[in-house]
Motif scaffolding. Structure first.
Motif, PDB file in Angstrom:
ATOM      1  N   MET A   1       0.862  -1.165   0.000  1.00  0.00           N
ATOM      2  CA  MET A   1       0.000   0.000   0.000  1.00  0.00           C
ATOM      3  C   MET A   1       0.911   1.231   0.000  1.00  0.00           C
ATOM      4  N   LYS A   2       0.574   2.196  -0.838  1.00  0.00           N
ATOM      5  CA  LYS A   2       1.379   3.418  -0.914  1.00  0.00           C
ATOM      6  C   LYS A   2       1.150   4.284   0.317  1.00  0.00           C
ATOM      7  N   MET A   3       2.134   5.130   0.600  1.00  0.00           N
ATOM      8  CA  MET A   3       2.127   5.947   1.812  1.00  0.00           C
ATOM      9  C   MET A   3       0.876   6.821   1.919  1.00  0.00           C
ATOM     10  N   THR A   4       0.458   7.483   0.853  1.00  0.00           N
ATOM     11  CA  THR A   4      -0.722   8.351   0.939  1.00  0.00           C
ATOM     12  C   THR A   4      -1.987   7.546   1.222  1.00  0.00           C
ATOM     13  N   ALA A   5      -2.108   6.390   0.590  1.00  0.00           N
ATOM     14  CA  ALA A   5      -3.264   5.523   0.842  1.00  0.00           C
ATOM     15  C   ALA A   5      -3.226   4.990   2.271  1.00  0.00           C
ATOM     16  N   LEU A   6      -2.043   4.661   2.754  1.00  0.00           N
ATOM     17  CA  LEU A   6      -1.874   4.154   4.113  1.00  0.00           C
ATOM     18  C   LEU A   6      -2.285   5.214   5.131  1.00  0.00           C
ATOM     19  N   LYS A   7      -1.850   6.461   4.927  1.00  0.00           N
ATOM     20  CA  LYS A   7      -2.224   7.553   5.840  1.00  0.00           C
ATOM     21  C   LYS A   7      -3.739   7.763   5.849  1.00  0.00           C
ATOM     22  N   GLU A   8      -4.349   7.746   4.683  1.00  0.00           N
ATOM     23  CA  GLU A   8      -5.799   7.929   4.595  1.00  0.00           C
ATOM     24  C   GLU A   8      -6.544   6.796   5.295  1.00  0.00           C
ATOM     25  N   ARG A   9      -6.061   5.578   5.128  1.00  0.00           N
ATOM     26  CA  ARG A   9      -6.702   4.410   5.750  1.00  0.00           C
ATOM     27  C   ARG A   9      -6.588   4.489   7.279  1.00  0.00           C
ATOM     28  N   VAL A  10      -5.422   4.907   7.781  1.00  0.00           N
ATOM     29  CA  VAL A  10      -5.248   5.077   9.233  1.00  0.00           C
ATOM     30  C   VAL A  10      -6.231   6.134   9.738  1.00  0.00           C
ATOM     31  N   HIS A  11      -6.380   7.218   8.997  1.00  0.00           N
ATOM     32  CA  HIS A  11      -7.309   8.275   9.399  1.00  0.00           C
ATOM     33  C   HIS A  11      -8.743   7.744   9.440  1.00  0.00           C
ATOM     34  N   GLN A  12      -9.129   6.958   8.459  1.00  0.00           N
ATOM     35  CA  GLN A  12     -10.468   6.366   8.444  1.00  0.00           C
ATOM     36  C   GLN A  12     -10.672   5.430   9.634  1.00  0.00           C
TER      37      GLN A  12
END
Length: 101
Positions: A1-12
């Motif tokens: 998973m790319k870093m931006t997608a990972l950050k968004e998923r953590v936020h969700q």
């Protein structure tokens, strides 16, 4: 998973329990960032992977209670579909460390 997608998923994942309880802080972006800063270097992908594992474990425990089958089914199905299968072992380890199993 790319870093931006990972950050968004953590936020969700961080927001999910708040939404369920209808208790999302009004300044939730600030609250999210403040909580994330407690976890080492946020420029490092490994930190975000660890945060993903922690919040996934919490989310699975809170939404499925003691139903280990649903937790394992979610891990098996969603991890493949959403591209985070490489993090399943971290999620399980986080679940064990927090006593969520």
């Amino acid at each position: 998973m790319k870093m931006t997608a990972l950050k968004e998923r953590v936020h969700q994942l961080w927001k999910a329990p708040h939404k369920v309880k209808r208790a999302l802080p009004l300044t939730h972006d600030d609250a999210f960032e403040a909580e994330m800063r407690k976890h080492c270097d946020l420029r490092c992908k490994g930190t975000w992977q660890q945060l993903f594992a922690i919040f996934s474990a919490k989310f699975l425990s809170e939404t499925n209670g003691d139903n280990q089958f649903l937790i394992e089914f979610h891990l098996a199905q969603c991890s493949q579909k959403e591209g985070w299968a490489d993090l399943v072992s971290q999620v399980l380890r986080s679940q064990d460390q927090m006593g969520l199993d």
